[in-house]
Design a protein around this motif. Structure first.
Motif, PDB file in Angstrom:
ATOM      1  N   LEU A 138     -40.628  25.475  -3.974  1.00  0.00           N
ATOM      2  CA  LEU A 138     -39.816  26.368  -4.798  1.00  0.00           C
ATOM      3  C   LEU A 138     -38.373  25.889  -4.869  1.00  0.00           C
ATOM      4  CD1 LEU A 138     -39.538  29.015  -6.393  1.00  0.00           C
ATOM      5  CD2 LEU A 138     -39.065  30.162  -4.218  1.00  0.00           C
ATOM      6  N   THR A 139     -37.820  25.470  -3.746  1.00  0.00           N
ATOM      7  CA  THR A 139     -36.442  24.987  -3.715  1.00  0.00           C
ATOM      8  C   THR A 139     -36.283  23.746  -4.587  1.00  0.00           C
ATOM      9  OG1 THR A 139     -36.112  25.889  -1.496  1.00  0.00           O
ATOM     10  CG2 THR A 139     -34.581  24.175  -2.210  1.00  0.00           C
ATOM     11  N   ASN A 140     -37.240  22.838  -4.491  1.00  0.00           N
ATOM     12  CA  ASN A 140     -37.196  21.619  -5.290  1.00  0.00           C
ATOM     13  C   ASN A 140     -37.333  21.935  -6.771  1.00  0.00           C
ATOM     14  OD1 ASN A 140     -38.631  19.226  -6.690  1.00  0.00           O
ATOM     15  ND2 ASN A 140     -37.859  18.311  -4.802  1.00  0.00           N
ATOM     16  N   TYR A 141     -38.285  22.796  -7.110  1.00  0.00           N
ATOM     17  CA  TYR A 141     -38.498  23.205  -8.497  1.00  0.00           C
ATOM     18  C   TYR A 141     -37.251  23.876  -9.073  1.00  0.00           C
ATOM     19  CZ  TYR A 141     -39.719  26.799 -11.939  1.00  0.00           C
ATOM     20  OH  TYR A 141     -39.713  27.654 -13.015  1.00  0.00           O
ATOM     21  N   SER A 142     -36.602  24.713  -8.279  1.00  0.00           N
ATOM     22  CA  SER A 142     -35.423  25.439  -8.731  1.00  0.00           C
ATOM     23  C   SER A 142     -34.316  24.477  -9.148  1.00  0.00           C
ATOM     24  CB  SER A 142     -34.930  26.370  -7.615  1.00  0.00           C
ATOM     25  OG  SER A 142     -33.844  27.154  -8.047  1.00  0.00           O
TER      26      SER A 142
ATOM     27  N   ILE B 231     -31.374  38.803 -16.210  1.00  0.00           N
ATOM     28  CA  ILE B 231     -31.317  38.379 -14.814  1.00  0.00           C
ATOM     29  C   ILE B 231     -32.723  38.456 -14.243  1.00  0.00           C
ATOM     30  CG2 ILE B 231     -30.430  38.926 -12.511  1.00  0.00           C
ATOM     31  CD1 ILE B 231     -28.040  40.322 -13.997  1.00  0.00           C
ATOM     32  N   LEU B 232     -33.173  37.373 -13.630  1.00  0.00           N
ATOM     33  CA  LEU B 232     -34.491  37.334 -12.996  1.00  0.00           C
ATOM     34  C   LEU B 232     -34.318  36.929 -11.541  1.00  0.00           C
ATOM     35  CD1 LEU B 232     -37.562  37.254 -12.807  1.00  0.00           C
ATOM     36  CD2 LEU B 232     -37.510  35.008 -13.934  1.00  0.00           C
ATOM     37  N   VAL B 233     -34.682  37.830 -10.644  1.00  0.00           N
ATOM     38  CA  VAL B 233     -34.620  37.530  -9.209  1.00  0.00           C
ATOM     39  C   VAL B 233     -36.050  37.411  -8.699  1.00  0.00           C
ATOM     40  CG1 VAL B 233     -33.778  38.231  -6.947  1.00  0.00           C
ATOM     41  CG2 VAL B 233     -32.456  38.800  -8.995  1.00  0.00           C
ATOM     42  N   ASN B 234     -36.488  36.185  -8.498  1.00  0.00           N
ATOM     43  CA  ASN B 234     -37.825  35.913  -7.988  1.00  0.00           C
ATOM     44  C   ASN B 234     -37.804  36.068  -6.469  1.00  0.00           C
ATOM     45  OD1 ASN B 234     -39.601  35.031 -10.275  1.00  0.00           O
ATOM     46  ND2 ASN B 234     -37.925  33.585 -10.587  1.00  0.00           N
ATOM     47  N   ASN B 235     -37.957  37.307  -6.030  1.00  0.00           N
ATOM     48  CA  ASN B 235     -37.857  37.614  -4.609  1.00  0.00           C
ATOM     49  C   ASN B 235     -39.208  37.680  -3.912  1.00  0.00           C
ATOM     50  OD1 ASN B 235     -36.601  39.036  -2.105  1.00  0.00           O
ATOM     51  ND2 ASN B 235     -38.131  40.489  -2.845  1.00  0.00           N
ATOM     52  N   LEU B 236     -40.278  37.961  -4.664  1.00  0.00           N
ATOM     53  CA  LEU B 236     -41.587  38.119  -4.061  1.00  0.00           C
ATOM     54  C   LEU B 236     -41.936  36.915  -3.199  1.00  0.00           C
ATOM     55  CD1 LEU B 236     -44.377  39.606  -3.935  1.00  0.00           C
ATOM     56  CD2 LEU B 236     -45.058  38.085  -5.814  1.00  0.00           C
ATOM     57  N   GLY B 237     -42.471  37.190  -2.024  1.00  0.00           N
ATOM     58  CA  GLY B 237     -42.902  36.103  -1.151  1.00  0.00           C
ATOM     59  C   GLY B 237     -43.287  36.636   0.200  1.00  0.00           C
ATOM     60  N   GLY B 238     -43.896  35.791   0.984  1.00  0.00           N
ATOM     61  CA  GLY B 238     -44.277  36.201   2.321  1.00  0.00           C
ATOM     62  C   GLY B 238     -45.434  35.376   2.825  1.00  0.00           C
TER      63      GLY B 238
ATOM     64  N   TRP C 108     -54.267  28.540   1.840  1.00  0.00           N
ATOM     65  CA  TRP C 108     -53.259  27.732   1.158  1.00  0.00           C
ATOM     66  C   TRP C 108     -53.030  28.216  -0.279  1.00  0.00           C
ATOM     67  CZ3 TRP C 108     -49.821  24.101   2.602  1.00  0.00           C
ATOM     68  CH2 TRP C 108     -49.959  23.542   3.872  1.00  0.00           C
ATOM     69  N   LEU C 109     -54.135  28.430  -1.002  1.00  0.00           N
ATOM     70  CA  LEU C 109     -54.007  28.799  -2.407  1.00  0.00           C
ATOM     71  C   LEU C 109     -53.350  30.157  -2.584  1.00  0.00           C
ATOM     72  CD1 LEU C 109     -57.456  27.506  -3.713  1.00  0.00           C
ATOM     73  CD2 LEU C 109     -55.186  26.560  -4.221  1.00  0.00           C
ATOM     74  N   GLN C 110     -53.711  31.129  -1.761  1.00  0.00           N
ATOM     75  CA  GLN C 110     -53.103  32.455  -1.869  1.00  0.00           C
ATOM     76  C   GLN C 110     -51.601  32.385  -1.606  1.00  0.00           C
ATOM     77  OE1 GLN C 110     -55.264  35.005   0.828  1.00  0.00           O
ATOM     78  NE2 GLN C 110     -56.904  35.397  -0.640  1.00  0.00           N
ATOM     79  N   THR C 111     -51.200  31.597  -0.620  1.00  0.00           N
ATOM     80  CA  THR C 111     -49.782  31.486  -0.287  1.00  0.00           C
ATOM     81  C   THR C 111     -49.005  30.768  -1.385  1.00  0.00           C
ATOM     82  OG1 THR C 111     -50.368  31.417   2.065  1.00  0.00           O
ATOM     83  CG2 THR C 111     -48.145  30.709   1.472  1.00  0.00           C
ATOM     84  N   LEU C 112     -49.579  29.707  -1.921  1.00  0.00           N
ATOM     85  CA  LEU C 112     -48.912  28.979  -2.993  1.00  0.00           C
ATOM     86  C   LEU C 112     -48.810  29.821  -4.261  1.00  0.00           C
ATOM     87  CD1 LEU C 112     -50.579  25.482  -2.471  1.00  0.00           C
ATOM     88  CD2 LEU C 112     -48.149  26.005  -2.165  1.00  0.00           C
ATOM     89  N   GLN C 113     -49.839  30.618  -4.555  1.00  0.00           N
ATOM     90  CA  GLN C 113     -49.804  31.469  -5.737  1.00  0.00           C
ATOM     91  C   GLN C 113     -48.643  32.458  -5.683  1.00  0.00           C
ATOM     92  OE1 GLN C 113     -51.481  31.468  -8.526  1.00  0.00           O
ATOM     93  NE2 GLN C 113     -53.297  30.246  -8.152  1.00  0.00           N
ATOM     94  N   ALA C 114     -48.481  33.130  -4.539  1.00  0.00           N
ATOM     95  CA  ALA C 114     -47.451  34.166  -4.425  1.00  0.00           C
ATOM     96  C   ALA C 114     -46.050  33.587  -4.308  1.00  0.00           C
ATOM     97  CB  ALA C 114     -47.751  35.063  -3.231  1.00  0.00           C
ATOM     98  N   ASN C 115     -45.903  32.506  -3.552  1.00  0.00           N
ATOM     99  CA  ASN C 115     -44.571  32.005  -3.222  1.00  0.00           C
ATOM    100  C   ASN C 115     -44.045  30.930  -4.160  1.00  0.00           C
ATOM    101  OD1 ASN C 115     -43.781  33.241  -0.433  1.00  0.00           O
ATOM    102  ND2 ASN C 115     -45.945  32.714  -0.248  1.00  0.00           N
ATOM    103  N   LEU C 116     -44.925  30.267  -4.888  1.00  0.00           N
ATOM    104  CA  LEU C 116     -44.486  29.210  -5.802  1.00  0.00           C
ATOM    105  C   LEU C 116     -44.907  29.482  -7.243  1.00  0.00           C
ATOM    106  CD1 LEU C 116     -43.213  26.483  -6.424  1.00  0.00           C
ATOM    107  CD2 LEU C 116     -45.362  25.385  -5.702  1.00  0.00           C
ATOM    108  N   MET C 117     -46.173  29.758  -7.457  1.00  0.00           N
ATOM    109  CA  MET C 117     -46.648  29.898  -8.829  1.00  0.00           C
ATOM    110  C   MET C 117     -46.159  31.183  -9.506  1.00  0.00           C
ATOM    111  SD  MET C 117     -47.971  27.160  -9.612  1.00  0.00           S
ATOM    112  CE  MET C 117     -48.376  27.717 -11.269  1.00  0.00           C
TER     113      MET C 117
END
Length: 260
Positions: free
Chosen positions: A159-163, A80-87, A103-112
């Motif tokens: 993230l939603t689209n990728y999921s 089970i993997l819960v990708n919860n990290l974000g903010g 932009w890059l810092q936010t995309l790294q944490a929330n998407l990448m």
């Protein structure tokens, strides 16, 4: 079914699992019998002893690789993997206040971060023909707040689209992939975010909170979500009770989104 043992024999990873919704999710999965790994940059002082902490900065490729290496060495993989990290900690003020670095810092944490962990940990699930991945997105993917969280909203939309796309690929191989999109959750991080909005707008905390709720259109159910509200639903989604569910986004927002 005994809910206290329904995840016995399963190993779960919850990113951002030391506070807020992530902590509540980790504790709830442990209550269901899972062996739970949590990750964050720093350990919490009140982490439960039955949660296995691994320090990692998942906003970097190096941090994600370190976490995966530790998991493979100690556990082999996860079921089970819960990708919860974000903010979001970018400044308010709209597009002109944001640099490439914001932009890059936010995309790294929330998407990448989820993309990297999925890519690294999916092979273990595929070998067994079973596994569940949960992506914690946000209603801001559909309801962006341009004056305060523009990069965060864009990252969560990605993230939603990728999921959904990942689910289409791996569902025939026995892996379920789901998205959970909360609205406003009452956490210490949310309080800090509102304080940040207040400082940027020259408002009091209460004024900034009311402004945020007004922007969201209010919460019809009459209160923000508690971390436990999210945790209980995630525990259901990763359990055998939800065996036919995959590829779907579930919104938990107390009725905030004005559209269906």
């Amino acid at each position: 079914m005994d809910l206290s043992t329904e995840l016995t024999g399963k190993t779960a990873l919850v990113t951002g699992g030391t506070k807020g919704a992530g902590k509540a999710i980790a504790e709830r999965l442990a209550q269901a019998g899972a062996q739970v790994i949590i990750s964050a940059r720093n350990a919490a002082t009140d982490t439960q002893p039955n949660l296995h902490f691994i320090a990692a900065d998942l906003g970097t490729a190096t941090g994600a690789a370190h976490l995966v290496s530790e998991i493979k060495a100690s556990y082999g993989g996860v079921d089970i993997l819960v990708n919860n990290l974000g903010g979001s900690d970018t400044p308010g003020g709209g597009f002109s206040a944001l640099t490439d670095e914001h932009w890059l810092q936010t995309l790294q944490a929330n998407l990448m971060a989820p993309v990297r962990l999925d890519r690294a940990l999916l092979p273990y699930m595929l070998e067994r023909g079973a596994g569940v991945i949960i992506h914690i997105s946000s209603i801001q993917a559909r309801m962006p707040l341009y004056e305060s969280t523009l990069p965060y909203a864009a990252a969560k939309a990605g993230l939603t689209n990728y999921s959904k796309s990942l689910s289409n690929e791996v569902a025939p191989k026995g892996i379920r992939v789901l998205t959970v999109s909360p609205g406003f959750i009452q956490t210490t991080a949310a309080v800090a975010f509102i304080k940040q909005l207040a400082e940027g707008a020259g408002q009091t905390y209460d004024e900034a909170l009311q402004s945020l709720l007004h922007t969201l259109g209010g919460i019809p159910i009459g209160r923000p979500a508690q971390p436990e509200d999210i945790a209980e639903f995630v525990a259901y989604l990763v359990s055998p009770r939800a065996a036919y569910l995959t590829g779907t986004e579930y919104v938990i927002d107390g009725g905030t989104l004005p559209t269906i």
